[in-house]
Scaffold this active site. Structure first.
Site, PDB file in Angstrom:
ATOM      1  CG  HIS A 157      -0.390   0.271   2.525  1.00 57.46           C
ATOM      2  ND1 HIS A 157      -0.201  -0.719   3.467  1.00 57.46           N
ATOM      3  CD2 HIS A 157       0.038   1.416   3.102  1.00 57.46           C
ATOM      4  CE1 HIS A 157       0.305  -0.195   4.565  1.00 57.46           C
ATOM      5  NE2 HIS A 157       0.458   1.111   4.362  1.00 57.46           N
ATOM      6  CG  ASP A 187      -0.074  -4.167   2.823  1.00 60.14           C
ATOM      7  OD1 ASP A 187       0.115  -3.572   1.743  1.00 60.14           O
ATOM      8  OD2 ASP A 187      -0.206  -3.577   3.923  1.00 60.14           O
ATOM      9  CB  SER A 296       3.069   1.954   6.194  1.00 66.00           C
ATOM     10  OG  SER A 296       1.894   2.054   6.943  1.00 66.00           O
TER      11      SER A 296
END
Length: 355
Positions: A157, A187, A296
């Site tokens: 992402h 992911d 992230s």
């Protein structure tokens, strides 16, 4: 007068001392000369007598002292062996995944093992900031360098739908990166820097050995603050975390929410926005190490300096109710993809696709 039984003439007689009797033998008129050291009597024996044996009580006191000396010597030998084992364990960590001869950037010095500062100093050079530009805007994330020639693992992402990817090293040097492979179901994504070599690399550890309560360190670029270090513990394992995997949807939500608060679901509830209809679920490591927008794709690290997870989701209490992420922050609910999942997916990512 008492009769004498001595034979006649055995001792010479001397005049009386006033008693009328003969005194024998008379006291000497002067002290006899004492023998000198040169002619001491009796003469020293050529074979001297052994010293008198010490009393038993004294011997019993000496035995524990000798025993203590022996124990001290044995302890020093064992202690030396222990130091050698510790040195071997610390210096011989797992080699970095990737091309042979990759430079290891996660060797924690023996004096700093088990400290946040030691882990940060060793691993920070292998953590990068990723800037992804797309039609939806710009998003910031983090990544982990796994090979000296610039392979970097991050979240899907973070770079999903990006038309341009810029990577900034801990030194401030900037590279352009290309996407090698992505796996939206997990992911995960693998990107590679253009023209990079000799980079510091991270050591991928073993997430199967992670236990609840283990101390961990998180490194990333929250809000664009490159190389930010936080610490905490593993607060839970095998959490089922659901995230959006649609490229356009992910980038749009990142842009709308200030660039970083990725929506996810846990326990039937949605956090940081709606994950939409295109989503995936994976088992995650839960940590209370502070994670914020931009973490992230960064690293969750054990106290040996090994990567045990890729940070992927965080709970932000204010992001679901306001478009301003400046007040968003960690409340001790962060999630990371286990590193064993990453290692199992690397070959597929290098081949240009995911499992």
């Amino acid at each position: 007068m008492t009769d004498s039984h001595r034979p006649s003439g055995e001792y010479p007689t001397y005049p009386s001392y006033g008693t009328g009797e003969t005194a024998y033998p008379p006291p000497p008129a002067y002290d006899p000369p004492q023998p000198t050291a040169e002619y001491a009597w009796p003469a020293p024996s050529p074979h001297p007598e052994p010293a008198a044996e010490a009393p038993r009580a004294e011997r019993r006191m000496k035995r524990p002292a000798a025993l203590l000396v022996a124990v001290a010597i044995a302890a020093s030998v064992v202690g030396g062996g222990t130091a050698t084992l510790i040195s071997s364990f610390v210096g011989g960590g797992s080699s970095a995944v990737g091309s042979g001869g990759a430079v290891s950037g996660t060797t924690v010095s023996q004096s700093s093992v088990g400290t946040v500062s030691g882990v940060a100093a060793a691993v920070s050079p292998a953590i990068v900031e990723i800037g992804a530009t797309s039609s939806a805007g710009e998003a910031t994330g983090s990544g982990v360098v796994i090979t000296a020639n610039g392979e970097i693992v991050t979240n899907n992402h973070v770079i999903s739908g990006a038309s341009q990817i810029t990577v900034t090293l801990s030194t401030g040097k900037t590279y352009t990166a290309d996407v090698v492979g992505t796996d939206a179901d997990k992911d995960l994504a693998l990107i590679k820097l253009q023209g990079a070599s000799g980079l510091k690399t991270a050591t991928l550890g073993d997430s199967s050995s992670v236990k609840v309560g283990d101390e961990v360190v998180a490194i990333g670029s929250p809000e664009g603050l490159t190389g930010t270090v936080t610490s905490g513990i593993v607060s839970a394992l095998d959490r089922d975390v659901t995230v959006a995997k649609d490229e356009d949807q992910g980038q749009q939500r990142q842009q709308q929410q200030g660039g970083g608060t990725w929506p996810f679901e846990f326990g039937g509830q949605q956090f940081n926005g709606d994950t939409g209809t295109s989503r995936t679920t994976y088992k995650a490591i839960q940590t209370d190490a502070s994670l914020n927008p931009g973490n992230s794709g960064g690293a969750l690290i054990n106290m040996n300096g090994e990567i045990i997870g890729i940070n992927s989701a965080m709970y932000s209490p204010s992001s679901s109710s306001t478009a301003d992420s400046s007040s968003a922050g960690s409340v001790g609910l962060g999630f990371a993809i286990p590193v064993d999942t990453v290692k199992a997916d690397l070959d597929a990512l290098r081949a240009g696709n995911g499992s």
